[in-house]
Design an enzyme around this catalytic site. Structure first.
Site, PDB file in Angstrom:
ATOM      1  N   ASP A  98       0.852  -1.193   0.000  1.00  0.00           N
ATOM      2  CA  ASP A  98       0.000   0.000   0.000  1.00  0.00           C
ATOM      3  C   ASP A  98       0.889   1.244   0.000  1.00  0.00           C
ATOM      4  OD1 ASP A  98      -2.257   1.566   0.226  1.00  0.00           O
ATOM      5  OD2 ASP A  98      -2.342   1.408   2.413  1.00  0.00           O
ATOM      6  N   GLU A 102       2.532   4.938  -4.001  1.00  0.00           N
ATOM      7  CA  GLU A 102       2.488   5.886  -5.144  1.00  0.00           C
ATOM      8  C   GLU A 102       3.815   6.589  -5.357  1.00  0.00           C
ATOM      9  OE1 GLU A 102       0.093   5.524  -2.788  1.00  0.00           O
ATOM     10  OE2 GLU A 102      -1.124   4.364  -4.167  1.00  0.00           O
ATOM     11  N   ASP A 133      -8.928   3.863  -1.963  1.00  0.00           N
ATOM     12  CA  ASP A 133      -9.846   4.304  -0.898  1.00  0.00           C
ATOM     13  C   ASP A 133     -11.137   4.883  -1.450  1.00  0.00           C
ATOM     14  OD1 ASP A 133      -7.906   3.452   0.807  1.00  0.00           O
ATOM     15  OD2 ASP A 133      -7.101   5.451   1.215  1.00  0.00           O
TER      16      ASP A 133
HETATM   17  C1  GLC Z   1      -4.602   3.325   2.973  1.00  0.00           C
HETATM   18  C2  GLC Z   1      -5.092   2.121   2.183  1.00  0.00           C
HETATM   19  C3  GLC Z   1      -6.099   1.353   3.004  1.00  0.00           C
HETATM   20  C4  GLC Z   1      -5.482   0.963   4.327  1.00  0.00           C
HETATM   21  C5  GLC Z   1      -4.954   2.176   5.076  1.00  0.00           C
HETATM   22  C6  GLC Z   1      -4.205   1.820   6.345  1.00  0.00           C
HETATM   23  O1  GLC Z   1      -5.608   4.225   3.144  1.00  0.00           O
HETATM   24  O2  GLC Z   1      -5.595   2.462   0.930  1.00  0.00           O
HETATM   25  O3  GLC Z   1      -6.558   0.245   2.284  1.00  0.00           O
HETATM   26  O4  GLC Z   1      -6.421   0.301   5.117  1.00  0.00           O
HETATM   27  O5  GLC Z   1      -4.080   2.911   4.227  1.00  0.00           O
HETATM   28  O6  GLC Z   1      -3.147   0.980   6.092  1.00  0.00           O
END
Ligand code: GLC
Length: 799
Positions: free
Chosen positions: A405, A408, A483
């Site tokens: 995650d 980017e 998200d």
């Molecule tokens: C980001 C991710 C989400 C995750 C969060 C905490 O917002 O997109 O899926 O739960 O981070 O790690």
């Protein structure tokens, strides 16, 4: 008409007349008087590459997107010099290059223009950064449609839109918001029933304008790098997508369990909470294969550590979950906490693995753990190190998948939400700034993760999920759409995003079912599950700062609906796995938008909602509250309503009933849909029979079932089973021929056959040309029969 002088005045520079050209085996390069070079490579008869250099020198030829085993080779290449242009032919295409200004046109062999430069290649010198802003403009053809481009949350046909590719952490994005998490600079253009694709393989920020600024013009440009694009000829949309996927790569088969249902939340902790959730799944008999640990499993959000208060003995817990059929998947982010006592940090510093700013200091930015430094995943050594970090998690603790995650890369509390432009990257030894490396940073992180998992999961297969991606990322990982929000509009968005991703070479994608931000109503959750089970990646996830989002968090009705649809997914596992096989083997997208399915029917060109799951199941989500059904377009052909059995003739829009416990599903006539019994997780049961739902058709239809051990690499040595069923329906007969390929012995040799829509009464059944007693095969009357052995031909005769 805009003249070159006017544009030059606006800072644009153009190629002048061609003065020479050079032909090599599969390349022709043209040079202009003002030192522009255009190199055309003939990769295949239908795939060409165009590279432009403004000062005759091409950059080092390197791409993260293009796959090493892409197909090359053409049948024919000829070049002729005409009065005002050069013309080149392959066995499928003609390319004309104008001597005066290097503009080109690409035609099919009947002389129809497929794609034609307007201003063609032009550029602007970049005063700030050096290099050029490279630009291309083309005429849009009459009624041209545009598809592809990754995760854009907009109508599938992008005509009229202008978009940008710069991977961005975009929490709670909205419809039409751009850019989002992925950069896939590939589009499909379609006009006069003919499709072609353009893949602009440039990792800088890229822009595309599909008749937005000027009504008949399509243009694309990049903030740096080379004008370097691939042209992929169809004529079908399918051939374009397959051609693009061949160039940028296909994944290996994932483990079968990854196609089951996944449950996630930010965050399940401590261990007792995780167990409470997994136990509840088993208690309520809702199938589930994977449980996720979000960032709170770590010690202070330090990657590759555990919070021992919450998870005192991760290895034991993971083993206990595995006993119960749950695979544990953990999150890993790129930001490494700046902490001199933290081993990962120390190793990275000792080896100089972190990204640096232009003037020398490490790139520093805030993410969940506070101030972090970030590994430079574009350095092969760093990737190798990163892969190695997974040893304990995978080989020792037994984690089965990793979720990458924030790659980017996301940086908090800064205006651009990411690294500043001056950050330096290795880029496989082609050192560059973040402007060039930004869009592939997340892809290279996921690649390093994949390589680690592949090594430490062996002899099983790896499983990775990523948020950020560039073209080609599908070779390493699945992905999700980031998200989203628990709104009805986001259900629409999830559908178009996943369909668009499939058309962009990345089929293994899903959305956060139910929505990440905010709380869905039970009804919205139910409608989302009904769609989500038809997405290749099927996971419920939510931010957890509101109510719960487990299947039982609403009311009994929603729980029952959720169970029913997850059960349907588990029944359809052999069908889904066969879709995946077709994707890995042939590059065929797992989901097909209607335009992909039937481009000759103009009604499909602007449809967003309906899609084909695999080859034979038509699905259309319910996207509004309080619905008893909806209007939808049924594509041409005859389709059985899955819930009711009656046949609809397609090629028209109609009302389809779908109360809260149904989603419109239609099966193509003649299809044979394979099903497994419901299991609580993949491998729970030994599969003792294969159910075949046979949808009668007057005529012929072919269906396949691919199976193997469901994990491991034996399938690559021929230990798979690929069954092809050829159905032939006549007025009072139905013949199913079966052909089998591969060395894998399926665990069953019993087939349960459900005959749907037979227009006659059965009076005799022959198996492999031997007539058998009806009592031996028939169960519950007419529609069902059981065959207790492998067969090559089933012949059903009627009155
Ligand atoms: C980001 C991710 C989400 C995750 C969060 C905490 O917002 O997109 O899926 O739960 O981070 O790690």
């Amino acid at each position: 008409m805009i003249t070159n002088t006017e544009l030059e005045y606006k800072g644009n520079l153009f190629p002048s007349q061609i003065t020479s050209h050079k032909k090599e085996v599969d390349k022709i390069t043209f040079y202009t008087k003002n030192n522009v070079a255009l190199q055309i490579s003939f990769l295949r008869d239908s795939v060409l590459r165009f590279r432009y250099a403004a000062e005759q020198d091409f950059e080092t030829d390197f791409s993260y997107a293009i796959c090493d085993d892409a197909t090359y080779g053409y049948n024919y290449l000829g070049i002729e010099e005409k009065e005002d242009h050069f013309t080149m032919h392959t066995s499928k295409l003609e390319v004309r290059v104008s001597k005066k200004d290097l503009r080109l046109a690409i035609l099919d062999l009947d002389g129809n223009i497929l794609n034609e430069d307007e201003l063609g290649f032009h550029w602007e010198e970049s005063y700030h950064y050096g290099g050029n802003i490279v630009k291309m403009s083309k005429f849009s053809q009459e009624s041209e449609s545009f598809y592809g481009m990754g995760d854009k949350p907009s109508q599938l046909n992008l005509r009229g839109k202008r978009i940008e590719n710069w991977v961005t952490d975009q929490f709670a994005y909205s419809k039409d918001q751009d850019p989002l998490y992925k950069s896939v600079p590939f589009y499909i253009g379609m006009h006069h029933d003919t499709a072609y694709g353009i893949f602009f393989d440039n990792t800088f920020k890229t822009h595309f304008d599909f008749c937005n600024e000027r009504r008949n013009i399509t243009s694309f440009w990049a903030d740096g790098g080379e004008m370097n694009y691939y042209f992929i000829y169809g004529p079908s949309v399918a051939e374009v997508v397959v051609g693009y996927t061949d160039l940028t790569g296909k994944p290996e088969l994932p483990p079968l369990w990854t196609l089951g249902f996944h449950q996630c939340k930010w965050s399940y902790y401590p261990e007792s909470k995780v167990k409470e959730v997994t136990n509840k799944f088993r208690e309520l008999q809702i199938p589930c294969d994977a449980i996720y640990l979000d960032i709170d499993y770590m010690d202070g959000f330090r990657c590759f550590t555990w919070n021992k208060d919450y998870f005192p003995d991760p290895k034991r817990m993971v083993a206990e979950l595995a006993e119960d059929g749950f695979k544990t998947i953990v999150i890993i982010d790129p930001g490494i906490k700046i902490d001199k006592d933290y081993w990962v940090y120390k190793e990275a510093v000792e080896n100089d693995y972190f990204c640096k700013r232009a003037d020398g200091p490490y790139m520093k930015g805030k993410v969940w753990p506070g101030e972090c430094n970030f590994p430079d995943f574009t350095n092969p050594k760093v990737r190798e190190w990163w892969s190695g970090l997974y040893k304990e998690l995978i080989a020792d603790i037994g984690v089965k998948g990793v979720w990458n995650d924030m790659n980017e890369p996301a940086v908090m509390e800064v205006p651009g939400k990411t690294f500043p432009d001056d950050v330096r990257h290795n880029y496989e030894g082609n050192f560059c700034s973040h402007r060039k490396a930004h869009n592939i940073y997340g892809m290279q992180m996921a690649r390093a993760t994949y390589e680690g998992l592949k090594k430490y999961s062996f002899p099983k297969r790896p499983f990775v999920i990523t948020r950020a991606a560039y073209s080609g990322t599908q070779r390493y990982t699945s992905s999700w759409t980031g998200d989203n929000v628990a709104t009805w509009e986001h259900l629409w968005i999830a559908n178009v995003q996943v369909l668009r991703m499939a058309m962009s070479g990345m089929s293994f994608t899903g959305s956060d079912i139910g929505g990440f931000a905010e709380q869905p109503s039970g009804e919205l959750f139910a409608r989302w599950i009904q769609l989500g089970v038809f997405h290749p990646f099927c996971r419920v996830h939510s931010s957890g700062d509101h109510g719960n989002q487990e299947p039982w968090s609403f009311d009994d009705e929603v729980t029952n609906i959720t169970r029913k649809f997850i059960e349907l997914r588990y029944q359809l596992l052999p069908y889904l796995y066969t879709m995946f096989y077709d994707y890995t083997e042939n590059g065929i997208p797992m989901l097909k938008s209607l335009v992909y399915f039937d481009q000759e029917d103009p009604h499909t060109h602007y449809r967003n909602d309906e899609f084909i799951f695999g080859n034979q199941i038509l699905v259309c989500p319910i996207l509004e509250p309080n619905s008893k059904g909806r209007r939808m377009y049924i594509p041409r052909g005859n389709w059985y309503n899955y819930w009711g059995g009656e046949v609809s003739k397609g090629g028209k829009e109609c009302w389809v009933e779908a109360d809260i416990d149904k989603i419109p599903i239609f099966i193509k006539e003649g299809a044979i849909i394979p099903k497994y019994p419901v299991q609580q997780y993949v491998g729970e049961k030994e599969i003792e029979e294969l159910t075949l739902d046979v949808y009668y058709k007057l005529g012929k239809e072919e269906s396949n079932v691919f199976e193997d051990a469901g994990d491991g690499y034996d399938y690559k040595k021929g230990r798979y089973s690929l069954r092809t069923f050829k159905l032939t329906g006549k007025e009072n007969q139905l013949i199913i021929q079966q052909f089998k390929e591969g060395k894998y012995e399926t665990p069953y040799d019993c087939f349960k056959i459900n005959l749907i829509g037979l227009p006659f009464k059965i009076h005799a059944v022959e198996i492999d040309n031997v007539e058998i007693l009806m009592e031996e095969v028939m169960i519950n009357g007419d529609g069902n029969m059981t065959i207790q052995k492998e067969f090559t031909q089933l012949h059903i005769k009627g009155f």
